[in-house]
Write a protein that holds these residues in place. Sequence first.
Motif, PDB file in Angstrom:
ATOM      1  N   ASP A 115      25.116  -7.633  30.489  1.00  0.00           N
ATOM      2  CA  ASP A 115      26.155  -7.786  29.469  1.00  0.00           C
ATOM      3  C   ASP A 115      26.765  -9.168  29.660  1.00  0.00           C
ATOM      4  O   ASP A 115      27.552  -9.396  30.577  1.00  0.00           O
ATOM      5  CB  ASP A 115      27.211  -6.692  29.641  1.00  0.00           C
ATOM      6  N   GLU A 116      26.408 -10.107  28.784  1.00  0.00           N
ATOM      7  CA  GLU A 116      26.855 -11.484  28.981  1.00  0.00           C
ATOM      8  C   GLU A 116      28.344 -11.666  28.732  1.00  0.00           C
ATOM      9  O   GLU A 116      28.960 -12.598  29.263  1.00  0.00           O
ATOM     10  CB  GLU A 116      26.070 -12.431  28.072  1.00  0.00           C
ATOM     11  N   HIS A 117      28.955 -10.800  27.928  1.00  0.00           N
ATOM     12  CA  HIS A 117      30.378 -10.930  27.645  1.00  0.00           C
ATOM     13  C   HIS A 117      31.223 -10.488  28.840  1.00  0.00           C
ATOM     14  O   HIS A 117      32.264 -11.080  29.130  1.00  0.00           O
ATOM     15  CB  HIS A 117      30.746 -10.119  26.397  1.00  0.00           C
ATOM     16  N   ARG A 118      30.765  -9.473  29.534  1.00  0.00           N
ATOM     17  CA  ARG A 118      31.498  -8.972  30.681  1.00  0.00           C
ATOM     18  C   ARG A 118      30.939  -9.529  31.992  1.00  0.00           C
ATOM     19  O   ARG A 118      31.546  -9.365  33.043  1.00  0.00           O
ATOM     20  CB  ARG A 118      31.460  -7.443  30.710  1.00  0.00           C
ATOM     21  N   GLY A 119      29.791 -10.168  31.926  1.00  0.00           N
ATOM     22  CA  GLY A 119      29.185 -10.711  33.138  1.00  0.00           C
ATOM     23  C   GLY A 119      28.798  -9.632  34.118  1.00  0.00           C
ATOM     24  O   GLY A 119      28.990  -9.787  35.331  1.00  0.00           O
ATOM     25  N   LEU A 356      19.575 -11.891  28.573  1.00  0.00           N
ATOM     26  CA  LEU A 356      20.336 -12.415  27.436  1.00  0.00           C
ATOM     27  C   LEU A 356      19.589 -12.186  26.129  1.00  0.00           C
ATOM     28  O   LEU A 356      18.361 -12.330  26.056  1.00  0.00           O
ATOM     29  CB  LEU A 356      20.579 -13.914  27.628  1.00  0.00           C
ATOM     30  N   ASP A 357      20.355 -11.840  25.094  1.00  0.00           N
ATOM     31  CA  ASP A 357      19.803 -11.662  23.741  1.00  0.00           C
ATOM     32  C   ASP A 357      18.642 -10.679  23.702  1.00  0.00           C
ATOM     33  O   ASP A 357      17.687 -10.842  22.928  1.00  0.00           O
ATOM     34  CB  ASP A 357      19.353 -13.016  23.167  1.00  0.00           C
ATOM     35  N   ARG A 489      28.754 -19.946  33.404  1.00  0.00           N
ATOM     36  CA  ARG A 489      29.642 -19.480  32.351  1.00  0.00           C
ATOM     37  C   ARG A 489      30.734 -18.609  32.957  1.00  0.00           C
ATOM     38  O   ARG A 489      30.524 -17.967  33.997  1.00  0.00           O
ATOM     39  CB  ARG A 489      28.878 -18.644  31.313  1.00  0.00           C
ATOM     40  N   VAL A 492      33.992 -13.889  30.807  1.00  0.00           N
ATOM     41  CA  VAL A 492      34.279 -13.493  29.429  1.00  0.00           C
ATOM     42  C   VAL A 492      33.825 -14.617  28.515  1.00  0.00           C
ATOM     43  O   VAL A 492      34.051 -15.796  28.795  1.00  0.00           O
ATOM     44  CB  VAL A 492      35.783 -13.224  29.232  1.00  0.00           C
ATOM     45  N   ALA A 493      33.155 -14.277  27.432  1.00  0.00           N
ATOM     46  CA  ALA A 493      32.651 -15.296  26.520  1.00  0.00           C
ATOM     47  C   ALA A 493      33.786 -16.192  26.052  1.00  0.00           C
ATOM     48  O   ALA A 493      34.869 -15.716  25.703  1.00  0.00           O
ATOM     49  CB  ALA A 493      31.973 -14.636  25.323  1.00  0.00           C
ATOM     50  N   THR A 495      36.200 -18.592  23.779  1.00  0.00           N
ATOM     51  CA  THR A 495      36.594 -18.555  22.367  1.00  0.00           C
ATOM     52  C   THR A 495      36.088 -19.809  21.684  1.00  0.00           C
ATOM     53  O   THR A 495      35.598 -20.746  22.316  1.00  0.00           O
ATOM     54  CB  THR A 495      38.123 -18.501  22.256  1.00  0.00           C
TER      55      THR A 495
END
Length: 501
Positions: A115-119, A356-357, A489, A492-493, A495
């Motif tokens: 989960d790239e948003h939550r790492g 990813l993706d 990164r 969190v993604a 903004t």
Amino acid sequence: MSDIDNTVAEPTVTIIGAGFAGVCLGIKLSRAGIPFVILEKASAVGGVWRDNVYPGAACDVPSHLYSYSFEPSHDWSRAFGQAAEIRSYIESCARKYGVLDHVRYDSEVTAASFDEHRGRWRVTVADGTEVESRFLVPATGQLSLPAETSVPGLDSFEGTVFHSARWDHDVELAGKRVAVIGSGASAIQFVPRIVGEVAQLFLFQRSAPYVLPKPDRPYTPLEKYVYRNFPATLATSRTRKYLYYEARVIPMTKGRGLPLIRGLFRRHLRRCVPDPQLRRRLTPTYPLGCKRVLISNEWYPAITRTNVEVLSTGLAEVRPHAVAGADGSEREVDVIIFGTGFAASDLLAPMAITGLDGLDLRRDAWRDGPEAYLGMTVTGFPNMFILYGPNTNLGHNSIIYMLESQTDYVLSAIRHLGVHGHGWANVRPDVQARYNEEIQRLLAGTVWEAGCTSWYRSANGKNTSNWPGFTTDYRNRTRFFDAGNYEVRPAVAPTASSSPR
């Protein structure tokens, strides 16, 4: 069974597999105070040394060298460790350093996704439970999945069939007619152990191996006493063996010294096999070193016994009560034992790992064969570090040395990301591409690329297994986490108004 809740609610690191690699990393994480869990599919630690319990199972690297540098053992019974003894060593190390408390047994991993948003990596176990962590470390190795052999008619066989890596100890071999398929590293160990009890043994080999004498012997009580009471002697023994085995990379990568080794093989064969016709069948037709060079003092004496027949045709078909070679010859048998090794190029199978993706590791990233930067990180799969991954196998020295290099690198990466506040790191595609171009270029001139078919190479002929140089070179490359070769990164993604760090 250890309870995962006894460690932490969310470990920082999830390790898959409790063999030499997983336990090594567990020890280092424990020392560093980093929370972790090890998901182990079996009910005990030990990895391949737990699974390979066939008669005669042993290591072809000296015991003083085939052990952790930080935990030398003076208790080895022989110069070359046997399977049960090696497994006991792994268990004792895991117990001593508290790693057993972090193992969740009977937990076969079926899938993992990032989960790239939550790492976070979400790991799914066969029973449906899930574990989340920042880092994922598959430590299943290259030699954990037995190679399945598809032979016409195998399902029709009315006798017993098993693979040497899944030895069936309930099968009574005494007085039976046994077909052994393969003459590789496993077969040369178990055949001498069973040949004295079976009525007849038919050895089906596609290609004969190069077999050299094995300098194995029991350690004397005096030697054990000296190693136990004078640790410097044990350290000296390890260093001497390391340097000797490290030097063996020269003939494998440079070609120098091969005639001397070839002469040693021929002398060993002549001494043990008096029959010239059998010697011809046992003489390889491919260049020395192209396949794994084996060591044994018992192999040739075993297969020259009167109840053994060597068939060089290879296995073509299985019938209800018999096996047939490619030349049409048939032998009636009661038991078939496959000594066909492991599917080294099917690394991490059958787990479904998604990065990813929605990138699928084996279907997408590894469609042309496994590859990874330093054999550990794959672009598109952040915070995942593979131990004993692509092109980290050795044809000359102890894999434990490589594992210690890798685990130091993983620990350095975890610390770096923590200190700098990064959520995850993804190896840059250009870095991975350049690295693997270099590895394949270095491999091109080695004996492993001399043209034969071996488990070192994938179906398309790419060597995805071996490291093409000195282990010291690999250690220098992995001494510190090289953050400049990674895209980092935050967890969190970012903004739209912020920029990635």
